[in-house]
Design an enzyme around this catalytic site. Structure first.
Site, short mmCIF file in Angstrom:
data_model
loop_
_atom_site.label_atom_id
_atom_site.label_comp_id
_atom_site.label_asym_id
_atom_site.label_seq_id
_atom_site.Cartn_x
_atom_site.Cartn_y
_atom_site.Cartn_z
N GLY A 33 53.94 11.74 -17.91
CA GLY A 33 53.57 10.46 -18.53
C GLY A 33 53.28 9.39 -17.50
N LEU A 34 53.17 9.79 -16.24
CA LEU A 34 52.90 8.80 -15.19
C LEU A 34 51.54 9.03 -14.52
CD1 LEU A 34 56.41 8.47 -13.47
CD2 LEU A 34 55.44 7.09 -15.30
N ALA B 68 45.81 12.55 -13.18
CA ALA B 68 44.81 11.68 -12.54
C ALA B 68 45.05 11.64 -11.03
CB ALA B 68 44.87 10.28 -13.12
N ASP C 269 43.93 5.91 -16.15
CA ASP C 269 44.78 6.57 -15.15
C ASP C 269 44.04 6.80 -13.85
OD1 ASP C 269 46.38 6.62 -17.35
OD2 ASP C 269 46.86 8.75 -17.27
C1 MEV Z 1 47.96 8.21 -21.92
O1 MEV Z 1 48.56 7.99 -20.63
C2 MEV Z 1 47.44 6.93 -22.46
C3 MEV Z 1 46.65 7.02 -23.75
O2 MEV Z 1 46.21 5.69 -24.06
C4 MEV Z 1 45.47 7.96 -23.66
C5 MEV Z 1 44.33 7.44 -22.77
O3 MEV Z 1 44.26 6.25 -22.45
O4 MEV Z 1 43.43 8.28 -22.43
C6 MEV Z 1 47.54 7.47 -24.91
#
Ligand code: MEV
Length: 321
Positions: free
Chosen positions: A107-108, A112, A154
């Site tokens: 989730g970080l 990317a 990201d």
């Molecule tokens: C994922 O880190 C963030 C979301 O907004 C997806 C995206 O921006 O592609 C959920």
């Protein structure tokens, strides 16, 4: 001859999910890096360091794919970002080795950072000069090819560094640099129960069932714009309050697990001025702002965080050593 590039991970401060619908998001590069080492090789091979893939290796030679450990699909999912990056760079005979203190899918923005560091290291090896803007754009292209749909959030954060406001206008995506004060941020990582793709499509289904829910996205966009000022001034009380509102709206979208909801409340009880889920949700990352970083970190750990980091300011973008 080998070249090494380091690309930072990121936290989404505000606006995740809403950014998929073109509303602005605020993202910050953090000083936790994925390192890619590129070197010339007779074959085309990829290796990973101990954490990202837990000693997994994949070698591609004359069309044959050899995978050691885990399931092939899992490994290929992780490696698909590197493979696609090499494809867009039109490179075949190269070896890429990766290492990172973060697991992929934490989730970080690790995928990317994997993509950005690979592009930077390989282009440096080939003496093809690319500035950070070019790396950001190419890495976003790679993410879109691998994921089908992705915002440039990201990849921009990892390539350009700092704090960025990202959003969409009639003529496409924009990114603006925010001159943010250094703020004390505690980051907790929780077991991820669903993939980003599942979470994004779950939100899309919710909006189809209840079209009024799209106003939640608009509100998130508005509070994100308001948050720019709190970051520039280093106003932790305002920043925290806006984080709490953003978290409540993300709960309404159904992407917050019970474990993360409890952790957010524990962080606030431990002195955080604001705390929220960060990123796609379904477990994943929690961020909390406040001066009592040790107490907040302890509260996140006690709530089940597998890893906790404290950061005091943004990292610079990708760099080649
Ligand atoms: C994922 O880190 C963030 C979301 O907004 C997806 C995206 O921006 O592609 C959920």
């Amino acid at each position: 001859m080998r070249r090494t590039a380091k690309a930072p991970a990121k936290v989404t401060l505000f606006g995740e999910h809403a950014v998929v619908y073109g509303h602005p998001a605020l993202v910050m590069a953090i000083p936790i890096h994925v390192t890619a080492v590129a070197e010339f090789s007779e074959d085309f091979s990829l290796e990973s360091g101990p954490v990202i893939l837990k000693h997994l290796a994949l070698a591609i030679s004359e069309g044959e794919v050899k995978v050691i450990g885990r399931t092939r699909d899992e490994v290929l999912r992780y490696f698909s970002y590197i493979l696609e990056a090499l494809k867009v760079l039109n490179v075949e005979k190269v070896k890429v080795s990766l290492s990172s203190p973060l697991p992929v899918g934490a989730g970080l923005g690790t995928s990317a950072a994997v993509t950005v560091s690979t592009i930077a290291a390989v282009s440096a090896l080939l003496n093809r000069h690319m500035d950070r803007e070019e790396i950001a754009n190419l890495a976003w292209e790679v993410e879109k090819r691998v994921q089908g749909r992705a915002s440039p959030m990201d990849t921009s954060a990892s390539a350009l560094g700092g704090v960025l406001l990202i959003g969409k206008e009639a003529d496409g995506w924009y990114r603006k640099r925010v001159r943010a004060a250094d703020v004390p941020l505690v980051i907790g990582l929780f077991r991820k129960r669903k993939s980003t793709a599942e979470l994004v499509s779950g939100v899309a289904e919710l909006i189809t069932r209840h079209p009024f829910a799209s106003t939640i996205m608009k509100t998130i966009g508005e509070l994100t714009e308001r948050a720019v000022e709190s970051l520039e001034k280093g106003d932790l009380a305002l920043l925290g309050e806006l984080m709490n509102i953003n978290h409540g709206l993300l709960e309404a979208l159904g992407i917050v697990t019970k474990e993360v909801a409890n952790a957010v409340h524990s962080a606030r009880l431990a002195g955080a001025l604001g705390a929220k889920v960060s990123g796609a949700g379904g477990g994943g990352a929690v961020i909390a702002v406040g001066d009592d970083v040790d107490e907040i970190a302890a509260a996140l750990k006690a709530s089940g965080a597998e890893r906790v980091f404290v950061v005091k300011g943004a990292a610079r973008g990708v760099h080649v050593e």
